[in-house]
Design a protein around this motif. Structure first.
Motif, PDB file in Angstrom:
ATOM      1  N   ASP A 263      -3.125  -8.663   7.023  1.00 29.10           N
ATOM      2  CA  ASP A 263      -4.383  -7.921   7.085  1.00 29.10           C
ATOM      3  C   ASP A 263      -5.531  -8.889   6.863  1.00 29.10           C
TER       4      ASP A 263
ATOM      5  N   LYS B 261      -6.730  -0.490  15.025  1.00 28.76           N
ATOM      6  CA  LYS B 261      -6.171   0.557  14.175  1.00 28.76           C
ATOM      7  C   LYS B 261      -7.287   1.478  13.724  1.00 28.76           C
ATOM      8  N   HIS B 262      -6.991   2.678  13.264  1.00 32.66           N
ATOM      9  CA  HIS B 262      -5.666   3.294  13.200  1.00 32.66           C
ATOM     10  C   HIS B 262      -5.717   4.412  14.209  1.00 32.66           C
TER      11      HIS B 262
ATOM     12  N   GLU C  49      -9.022   1.647   0.828  1.00 30.92           N
ATOM     13  CA  GLU C  49      -7.897   2.554   1.015  1.00 30.92           C
ATOM     14  C   GLU C  49      -7.599   3.328  -0.262  1.00 30.92           C
TER      15      GLU C  49
ATOM     16  N   THR D 198       0.821  -1.214   0.000  1.00 29.27           N
ATOM     17  CA  THR D 198       0.000   0.000   0.000  1.00 29.27           C
ATOM     18  C   THR D 198       0.855   1.264   0.000  1.00 29.27           C
TER      19      THR D 198
ATOM     20  N   ARG E  59     -12.324   4.402   3.137  1.00 30.93           N
ATOM     21  CA  ARG E  59     -12.090   3.396   4.172  1.00 30.93           C
ATOM     22  C   ARG E  59     -13.241   3.244   5.150  1.00 30.93           C
TER      23      ARG E  59
ATOM     24  N   PHE F 155      -3.727  -7.466  11.592  1.00 33.88           N
ATOM     25  CA  PHE F 155      -3.865  -6.007  11.586  1.00 33.88           C
ATOM     26  C   PHE F 155      -5.353  -5.651  11.526  1.00 33.88           C
TER      27      PHE F 155
ATOM     28  N   MET G 166      -2.070   0.050  16.074  1.00 32.72           N
ATOM     29  CA  MET G 166      -1.403   0.620  14.898  1.00 32.72           C
ATOM     30  C   MET G 166      -1.706   2.108  14.838  1.00 32.72           C
TER      31      MET G 166
ATOM     32  N   ASP H  84       1.894   2.523  10.928  1.00 35.67           N
ATOM     33  CA  ASP H  84       1.292   2.055   9.681  1.00 35.67           C
ATOM     34  C   ASP H  84       2.399   2.055   8.618  1.00 35.67           C
TER      35      ASP H  84
ATOM     36  N   TRP I 192     -10.017  -4.741   0.610  1.00 35.63           N
ATOM     37  CA  TRP I 192      -9.157  -5.328   1.642  1.00 35.63           C
ATOM     38  C   TRP I 192      -9.464  -6.808   1.890  1.00 35.63           C
TER      39      TRP I 192
ATOM     40  N   PHE J 153      -2.129   7.611   9.823  1.00 38.66           N
ATOM     41  CA  PHE J 153      -1.277   8.445   8.960  1.00 38.66           C
ATOM     42  C   PHE J 153      -1.419   9.941   9.265  1.00 38.66           C
TER      43      PHE J 153
HETATM   44  C1  BGC Z   1      -3.016   0.324   5.864  1.00 39.25           C
HETATM   45  C2  BGC Z   1      -3.137  -0.554   7.080  1.00 39.25           C
HETATM   46  C3  BGC Z   1      -2.587  -1.929   6.805  1.00 39.25           C
HETATM   47  C4  BGC Z   1      -1.156  -1.789   6.333  1.00 39.25           C
HETATM   48  C5  BGC Z   1      -0.457  -3.111   6.090  1.00 39.25           C
HETATM   49  C6  BGC Z   1      -1.621   0.288   5.274  1.00 39.25           C
HETATM   50  O1  BGC Z   1      -1.579   0.959   4.071  1.00 39.25           O
HETATM   51  O2  BGC Z   1      -3.348   1.650   6.203  1.00 39.25           O
HETATM   52  O3  BGC Z   1      -4.486  -0.624   7.466  1.00 39.25           O
HETATM   53  O4  BGC Z   1      -2.689  -2.710   7.944  1.00 39.25           O
HETATM   54  O5  BGC Z   1      -1.148  -1.024   5.137  1.00 39.25           O
HETATM   55  O6  BGC Z   1      -0.925  -3.780   5.008  1.00 39.25           O
END
Ligand code: BGC
Length: 757
Positions: free
Chosen positions: A106, A203-204, A508, A55, A164, A150, A247, A282, A421, A250
């Protein structure tokens, strides 16, 4: 395994902060004694060799060499018992101290058995079921070598432009907290050393859902009053439920990015909430603090570890700069030891220090993954996640031998069923709606036509397809697709149109400024409605949509989100009435994007209008839309009807630790058995800070046969009525509280009680 823990009970005072040393584990302490500074820093490094979804812009290089050198504490994107064994062997047999790895992933809504997207699961309001999905996810993931998840994502979300929103439980702190607890308990079970349980990450942290303009990764600026009352409760609920890791998000909070925010990670999380697990960044969020304007890599890495961040995901700022920072006095060795201790403690909890290969049992995948039982649960959850938004065609449930025109770009689709996801799932295993109807309704006649593209906009499709094809624009012209669909429609008794968003239109970095159904499909829907035949819209999306136009049409609308691997079977179960829809929205659906943010608990303001629909000059309202949502939080219909008696309360006032009971009688007055989510809302009439207009305080999901009545009781104590005041003290203030009980948040208050000193 040695289970004697030493309680040091040592109090270390550092400036204003008071850190109480936690219970220490002898095996961990012995290891720490032997470790060099470099080895401790190595434990704080989380890498991915790729294989999952990258990501960020970086995928770690040379992971194998780094593991052997003791420079890695955990990896993600590695799965299967054999590969995990290989990875563990690299660490155990080659690194000096042989410390096993955390294996992350994830697992957001199921592992290989993909459940509906989390926003959909939350619409079931069924905490036992939600917990079960997490248990099954943990069983499957651990069978495939994963020991650290995660999930859950619990960010309160009130802006449907933000992609998200699909990953969380919607807008409400109370409901969000219940879901957070259920998921943490489901993943972690009662004993993390059991092979079917895994570490869970909340998270987050924090406020990620409040990104300005609904644009992912954007800034957040929020008062502490709002934060404590509206946004923090789900994270806290996860911590209270014993979540193992947290976690960071951002975004920045009070001007400091979460990954370097000491107030957030130490003062609040550890000192106020008593969190004892570890904090992971993250994806490259430590490095991203450079772009945020917080300094160079060495400075941001030092900022992060000093703030209380223990593990650095992918960015390797810790690995490459912390030693230097210790030498230069920017970071103390004790800080590094504390972080390493937390990672080792997590490994100890999992039993990895005793047996590094406990998640590498080759016999498990076949026994535990994608079993009939798991798929059955996915089907059950997908049906319970669905929300009946409108029943104006009155054609649901369909007759078993119905003559159906099944139309729409998502009607015979596999690529979009799993939702965002779901990197561990396999879309090829998902059941398209066409197949599901054939399976479940063998006496029905079904004719299919695509009717339209998800979108005709090639650039938009290219953006959506960043992770692989989700929108495939047909070679046939839109006119030909439509004509074919109308032919099919005109030959049937009922039209079922499966329309909405492709899976990666949410998730995302999938934000939208226009949250309507794409124009290509809106046109199809208009034309289908104009045939005069009854129309059922089966709507798929990862977010609330603006469906004000479709709500005007004489159609039935069944919102099914992205339903997961059993999509088609579950949708057919709903269409034919094998399951009567009982889902309720957990996020408000706006009249238009211009209304955003719109949520049920909005404050009244000092100038409330005369009513929600009536405009009055110099009141807080819009010229062209009401204040409240098109479809409010808590809303959802059923094939049957439920009637509520007026709710009554058994005490006029409570004081001290007394509680009171609010009761209501609910009767199923329609023609079908069904389930209903009975919801209690209160309003604190006088407070030292302006209260929300209403707040969800309790709910119960009940099942009623046709004609049956049940009395539902809610016990409310002073504790349930507390809020954080201007001094951030959790208090209840004396005064009058109004309440109502209903099957939606959009209702008048019908009763009241008093809270005295
Ligand atoms: C996401 C997280 C995810 C992480 C690992 C990030 O871009 O925001 O939610 O757990 O990537 O894959």
């Amino acid at each position: 395994m040695r289970k004697i823990y030493l309680l040091l009970g040592l109090i270390i005072c550092t400036g204003t902060s008071v850190l109480q040393a936690q219970t220490q584990i002898p095996e961990v302490e012995e290891l720490l004694e032997k470790m060099t500074l470099e080895e401790k820093i190595g434990q704080l490094n989380l890498l991915t060799p790729g294989g999952g979804v990258a990501t960020g812009s970086v995928v770690s290089e040379d992971v194998e060499t780094k593991i052997k050198a003791g420079n890695v504490g955990g990896v993600f994107g590695v799965s299967s018992p054999a590969k995990v064994r290989q990875a563990q062997e690299l660490a155990v047999k080659n690194s000096r101290l042989g410390i096993p790895l955390l294996i992350g992933s994830d697992v957001i809504h199921g592992y290989k058995t993909t459940f509906p997207i989390p926003l959909g699961i939350s619409a079931s309001w069924d905490m036992e079921l939600i917990k079960q999905t997490a248990q099954v996810a943990a069983k499957e993931a651990t069978a495939d070598g994963i020991n650290w998840n995660f999930s859950p994502m619990v960010d309160i979300a009130r802006d449907p432009r933000w992609g998200r929103v699909a990953e969380g439980a919607g807008e409400d702190p109370y409901l969000g907290a219940q879901v957070a607890k259920a998921m943490v308990e489901g993943y972690q079970g009662e004993d993390l050393s059991q092979p079917h349980t895994m570490l869970s990450t909340v998270k987050h942290m924090a406020l990620y859902g409040a990104a300005e303009g609904g644009r992912d990764y954007n800034s957040v600026d929020m008062s502490k009053i709002r934060m404590y009352n509206q946004y923090l409760p789900p994270y806290k609920a996860a911590v209270d439920a014993g979540v193992s890791s947290v976690m960071t998000s951002f975004n920045d909070i009070h001007g400091v990015p979460a990954s370097g925010n000491k107030w957030l990670l130490t003062d609040l999380l550890r000192e106020e909430w008593g969190f004892e697990g570890f904090v992971v960044s993250d994806y490259t969020s430590v490095n991203e603090m450079i772009a945020h304007g917080m300094g160079d890599l060495q400075a941001v890495s030092a900022l992060a570890i000093n703030a209380g961040l223990d593990m650095d995901m992918v960015g390797e700022g810790f690995l490459t700069t912390l030693k230097k920072s210790v030498e230069e006095g920017m970071v103390s060795e004790e800080t590094i030891t504390t972080a390493a201790r937390r990672i080792l403690e997590a490994k100890h909890k999992l039993g990895l220090l005793d047996d590094p290969y406990r998640y590498s049992d080759e016999s498990r995948p076949e026994k535990d993954i994608l079993t009939d039982e798991n798929r059955e649960l996915a089907r059950k959850v997908a049906a319970r996640a669905a929300v009946l938004l409108k029943k104006d065609a009155g054609v649901l449930p369909l007759k078993e031998n119905a003559n159906i025109a099944l139309i729409g770009p998502l009607a015979n689709d596999q690529r979009n069923m799993l939702g965002t996801w779901a990197p561990t799932g396999d879309f090829k295993l998902s059941i398209p709606v066409l197949e599901g109807i054939k399976n479940v309704m063998p006496h029905a006649k079904v004719t299919y036509a695509k009717g339209a593209n998800i979108s005709d906009d090639a650039q938009f499709a290219e953006n959506v397809n960043a992770l692989g094809p989700r929108i495939i624009i047909s070679e046939e012209s839109p006119e030909d697709l439509l004509e074919e669909a109308l032919e099919v429609a005109n030959a049937a008794d009922v039209i079922v149109a499966v329309v909405g968003e492709a899976s990666e239109m949410s998730g995302e970095s999938s934000n939208r400024t226009d949250i309507r159904i794409p124009e290509s499909q809106k046109k199809l829907i208009r034309e289908l409605a104009a045939t005069g035949r009854p129309v059922v819209l089966v709507l798929m999306s990862g977010r609330p949509l603006d469906i004000s136009e479709e709500m005007q049409l004489p159609v039935d609308i069944l919102q099914v989100w992205h339903p997961g691997v059993e999509a088609g079977n579950a949708i057919a179960d709903l269409l034919v009435g094998n399951y009567n829809p009982s889902g309720k929205l957990t996020m408000s659906w706006p009249h238009s994007v211009g209304q955003i943010p719109v949520y049920y608990s909005m404050k009244t303001t000092g100038r409330p209008g005369p009513s929600d629909t009536e405009f009055q000059k110099f009141k807080s309202n819009y010229l062209d839309a009401p204040n409240s949502a098109l479809l409010p939080f808590g809303y959802g219909l059923s094939y049957t009807e439920f009637e509520y008696s007026e709710a009554s309360v058994n005490e006029e006032s409570i004081s001290g630790d007394e509680s009171l009971t609010i009761s209501v009688e609910v009767t199923n007055t329609g023609d079908h058995d069904g389930e209903e989510v009975v919801q209690l809302y209160t309003h604190d009439k006088v407070r030292s800070i302006t209260p929300p207009g209403k707040e969800l305080k309790a709910f119960k999901k009940i099942s009623l046969k046709k004609g049956e009545s049940k009395t539902v009781e809610f016990e409310i104590s002073r504790e349930d009525l507390k809020f954080y005041n201007a001094d951030l003290k959790y208090v209840v203030e004396p005064g009058e509280f109004e309440f109502f009980v209903a099957g939606t948040s959009n209702h008048e208050f019908t009763g009241s009680f008093e809270v005295t000193e």
